[in-house]
Design an enzyme around this catalytic site. Structure first.
Site, PDB file in Angstrom:
ATOM      1  N   GLU A 166       0.836  -1.213   0.000  1.00 50.13           N
ATOM      2  CA  GLU A 166       0.000   0.000   0.000  1.00 50.13           C
ATOM      3  C   GLU A 166       0.866   1.257   0.000  1.00 50.13           C
ATOM      4  OE1 GLU A 166      -3.383  -0.232   2.615  1.00 50.13           O
ATOM      5  OE2 GLU A 166      -3.678  -2.340   2.109  1.00 50.13           O
ATOM      6  N   HIS A 371     -18.448  -9.889   3.885  1.00 52.09           N
ATOM      7  CA  HIS A 371     -17.084  -9.602   4.329  1.00 52.09           C
ATOM      8  C   HIS A 371     -16.605 -10.633   5.334  1.00 52.09           C
ATOM      9  CE1 HIS A 371     -14.059  -6.811   6.484  1.00 52.09           C
ATOM     10  NE2 HIS A 371     -13.535  -7.210   5.347  1.00 52.09           N
ATOM     11  N   GLU A 373     -13.340 -10.783   7.359  1.00 53.14           N
ATOM     12  CA  GLU A 373     -12.023 -10.332   7.830  1.00 53.14           C
ATOM     13  C   GLU A 373     -11.473 -11.445   8.711  1.00 53.14           C
ATOM     14  OE1 GLU A 373      -9.803  -7.461   7.501  1.00 53.14           O
ATOM     15  OE2 GLU A 373      -8.726  -9.114   8.446  1.00 53.14           O
ATOM     16  N   HIS A 441      -8.455  -8.923   0.074  1.00 51.70           N
ATOM     17  CA  HIS A 441      -7.685  -7.789   0.616  1.00 51.70           C
ATOM     18  C   HIS A 441      -6.501  -8.301   1.438  1.00 51.70           C
ATOM     19  CE1 HIS A 441     -10.082  -4.012  -0.232  1.00 51.70           C
ATOM     20  NE2 HIS A 441     -10.547  -4.951  -1.026  1.00 51.70           N
ATOM     21  N   GLU A 460      -6.809  -6.267  -3.380  1.00 51.76           N
ATOM     22  CA  GLU A 460      -6.207  -5.007  -2.973  1.00 51.76           C
ATOM     23  C   GLU A 460      -4.733  -5.011  -3.380  1.00 51.76           C
ATOM     24  OE1 GLU A 460      -6.339  -4.182   1.179  1.00 51.76           O
ATOM     25  OE2 GLU A 460      -6.936  -2.119   0.889  1.00 51.76           O
ATOM     26  N   GLU A 466      -9.346   3.932   0.460  1.00 57.05           N
ATOM     27  CA  GLU A 466      -9.574   3.995   1.911  1.00 57.05           C
ATOM     28  C   GLU A 466      -8.576   4.950   2.580  1.00 57.05           C
ATOM     29  OE1 GLU A 466      -9.060  -0.151   2.904  1.00 57.05           O
ATOM     30  OE2 GLU A 466      -6.979   0.129   3.455  1.00 57.05           O
TER      31      GLU A 466
HETATM   32  C1  NOJ Z   1      -8.613  -3.293   5.226  1.00 56.75           C
HETATM   33  C2  NOJ Z   1      -9.375  -3.442   3.962  1.00 56.75           C
HETATM   34  O1  NOJ Z   1      -8.619  -3.008   2.874  1.00 56.75           O
HETATM   35  C3  NOJ Z   1     -10.648  -2.652   4.068  1.00 56.75           C
HETATM   36  O2  NOJ Z   1     -11.343  -2.659   2.849  1.00 56.75           O
HETATM   37  C4  NOJ Z   1     -11.461  -3.203   5.194  1.00 56.75           C
HETATM   38  O3  NOJ Z   1     -12.582  -2.372   5.359  1.00 56.75           O
HETATM   39  C5  NOJ Z   1     -10.672  -3.255   6.498  1.00 56.75           C
HETATM   40  N1  NOJ Z   1      -9.402  -3.849   6.301  1.00 56.75           N
HETATM   41  C6  NOJ Z   1     -11.392  -4.020   7.570  1.00 56.75           C
HETATM   42  O4  NOJ Z   1     -11.396  -5.385   7.257  1.00 56.75           O
END
Ligand code: NOJ
Ligand code: CA
Length: 658
Positions: A166, A371, A373, A441, A460, A466
């Site tokens: 990034e 999502h 995570e 991501h 990503e 973001e």
């Molecule tokens: C980083 C991700 O790039 C983003 O899109 C996401 O909202 C956050 N992590 C939380 O998982």
């Protein structure tokens, strides 16, 4: 997937040959690019010639093993197996529907290591084959070099030191690179453009590049925590080391070298893999207006509520969006989620009615992008993955956005070392079993594996939008998106997530999207992804004419042409809709306002209605980002359009066949 094989000729093995420029050479079909592999004084090397100009000379090939043995020294080329391919294949989705794979190839056999080379008109790739007689090995170091003959080339590169890829692209001489990711793109002092990357990174470590002096780059594999680079056992091939060689900046983006070097699609029925656009409960979280977690004492603060999600679903259904992303719907976000790792992928917070929302979305013909995570905890994720994916599949949902936030996977290995590469790929194959597409991501930077597994749709590995919500430096620079297509973009689709119309940021007023709205629109054409987000809250789009462009722009293309570009300054891209005749054009600039003349000779015959969204005369990213003009004009392929871009501005055009 349709496949028209025009000709595949495999010539019989040829006898060993020592004359570097003839017998050991593989030339591109048009003869302009030649790669020679030979053992020079017993050391395995390669050379590259473009139009009679040696561009890479005597660059080493091979590996150092953990025990100290070296593959690629005291060796000779024993024989060569040649091949020739000329075939067209059709992508499931992409920047181009039909891709030509036209190359000449050869496998150079030595006693302990084979090198396979494929040479195309616009670049070449080579990979290592580890013969079975070598047995299982542990690699300490890859010895591959890229020794350019000139020492005045400049490179665009992403520093390895910045997590998750990034970062902005740096632009320096080779000797100012510390350790760079690939793609690494070279603006040649010879007027050519080169980009080094990889294809098909599977069961191997990703390759970084470190410089030696002003003209040489050397492979540096991302190691395991025990110092080993790669354990070779079942998989007997390395990824392809690739280099695009072109005379035009646009040639970098139009090259299909990386995809051609990946294996054909392994998913038989791909009818469920569909590109599209999405909105989501996401930007309001990054702007800290609402939270991912649910706090019983402040339920109003939670973003992912049933009511809000339904509002996004309604908006998607009414505006030609296929998906809705929801983050913070599931248990596990409370406290320090990066440390706690107790995410559930099936259980929702009390104010998010999972069953009701899934049914509501299905009724409205909208796909939920669910999502997941993981905080890079594969144990927790893999223990639930079958239950979670089976649950989503029962509701007819086909999209999951995965996240792997944490510097190390499972607290110990890099995302782009062999461990991370294998874990992340395992998720993609598992998802395919449940007909699920992945938006990945914090991944390993892609390498075209989406040809083989097209359910790996986007990801990503980019300093995306973001960062405009909370980054301490105030958000992405205006230049960033004029570099990204030539750097990270060459690795595959980018889930950049633009579409900002409301530039206010009350929680972080020092930070905002530093573009005009017209540039936001143009990015839908310039920055490729088969899943494109419109990041803003639906309320930001209500009654705004410019939103029509986002509603109309497709996410899947018949063909792509980069009409004009200077890396880091501006880019003009035209793409034709797949399954339709409309063309779309996006032009964006860096911090400098700019006038560009764009010939429309890419349009087919006849008259076209151009719907033009441009920066208003008084627009600027600093003071007036929202001023967009809309005009319509009849044009033909003989016309040229004069575009005026504001500072960090853009122009977005839809051409409709009359
Ligand atoms: C980083 C991700 O790039 C983003 O899109 C996401 O909202 C956050 N992590 C939380 O998982
Ligand atoms: Ca610039």
């Amino acid at each position: 997937m349709k496949k028209i094989i025009i000709a595949i000729i495999t010539l019989a093995a040829l006898a060993a040959c020592t004359t570097a420029q003839t017998g050991n050479t593989v030339a591109s079909p048009d003869g302009s690019l030649k790669v020679t592999v030979d053992a020079v004084d017993g050391t395995l090397c390669y050379n590259v010639v473009k139009d009679n100009d040696t561009i890479i000379s005597n660059s080493r090939l091979g590996f150092e093993l953990m025990g100290g043995n070296i593959l690629g020294v005291r060796t000779e080329v024993l024989d060569i197996t040649r091949s020739k391919v000329n075939e067209d294949w059709e992508t499931v989705w992409g920047e181009q529907r039909v891709i030509k794979d036209k190359h000449n190839g050869a496998i150079f056999h030595t006693a302990w290591l084979d090198v396979e080379v494929r040479v195309f008109d616009d670049g070449f790739g080579f990979r290592y084959i580890f013969p079975e007689n070598l047995g299982n090995i542990a690699i300490r170091k890859e010895l591959t070099e890229f020794r350019f003959t000139r020492d005045d080339h400049k490179a665009w590169w992403l520093p390895e030191s910045v997590p998750y890829y990034e970062s902005y692209g740096n632009h320096t001489a080779f000797n100012e690179i510390d350790c760079a990711h690939t793609p690494l793109t070279i603006e040649g002092a010879d007027g050519r453009f080169y980009s080094i990357h990889e294809a098909a990174v599977l069961d191997f470590a990703k390759m970084n590049l470190v410089p030696e002096g002003k003209s040489t780059l050397k492979a540096a594999l991302v190691p395991w925590s025990d110092g080993t680079a790669v354990y070779v056992s079942d998989t007997r091939v390395s990824p392809w080391r690739t280099m695009i060689v072109t005379d035009r900046t646009g040639g970098l983006i139009e090259s299909r070298l990386m995809l051609n070097l990946n294996e054909p699609c392994k998913i038989e029925d791909t009818s469920w893999i569909k590109p599209g656009k999405y909105v989501g409960i996401w930007w309001i979280l990054h702007k800290f207006l609402y939270t991912w977690y649910y706090a019983p004492l402040n339920p109003e603060g939670h973003g992912a509520t049933t009511e809000r999600t339904k509002r996004y679903i309604d908006f998607a259904a009414a505006n030609n969006f296929s998906g809705v992303l929801v983050e913070g719907w599931n248990l596990g976000w409370n406290g320090d989620w990066m440390k706690n790792h107790n995410f559930s992928f099936t259980q929702a917070y009390p104010d998010y009615d999972f069953d009701e929302i899934m049914k509501y979305a299905a009724e409205k013909g909208v796909q939920m992008i669910i999502h997941n995570e993981t905080a890079a905890d594969t144990q927790n994720y893999f223990s639930q993955i079958d239950d979670a994916y089976a649950l989503y599949q029962r509701y007819g949902m086909h999209y999951v956005k995965t996240g792997n936030v944490n510097l190390l996977m499972d607290g110990i290995e890099a995302h782009d070392g062999q461990y991370g590469v294998n874990k992340l790929h395992w998720i993609v194959e598992k998802a395919a079993e449940y007909q699920i597409c992945i938006d990945e991501h914090e991944p390993c930077i892609p390498s075209g594996v989406c040809r083989t597994w097209p359910n790996l749709m986007t990801g990503e590995a980019i300093r995306g939008q973001e960062h405009d919500a909370w980054e301490v430096d105030g958000g992405n620079t205006p230049e960033h998106t004029t570099v990204a297509p030539f750097l990270r973009g060459l690795a595959g689709p980018m889930d950049f997530t633009f579409g900002t119309f409301d530039f206010s940021n009350p929680s972080n007023p020092q930070c905002r999207t530093r573009t005009t709205i017209a540039k936001q629109l143009a990015e839908y054409v310039v920055i490729y992804s088969p899943l494109q987000m419109a990041n803003d809250d639906p309320s930001a789009y209500e009654g705004v004419k410019a939103f029509d462009f986002i509603r109309d722009v497709p996410a899947d293309w018949e063909q792509t042409k980069v009409l004009d570009a200077v890396i880091g300054d501006y880019i003009v891209t035209a793409r034709q809709e797949r399954g339709g005749s409309d063309w779309f054009l996006g032009a964006i600039t860096d911090e400098n306002a700019r006038e560009l003349s764009v010939p429309l000779d890419f349009l087919g015959k006849g008259k076209w209605l151009a719907q033009i969204y441009s920066d208003a005369a008084d627009a600027s990213y600093e003071n007036n980002p929202t001023a967009v003009d809309y005009n319509e004009r009849e044009v033909s392929s003989k016309d040229a359009l004069e575009l005026k871009l504001a500072t960090s501005g853009g122009t977005a055009i839809r051409f409709i066949k009359q």
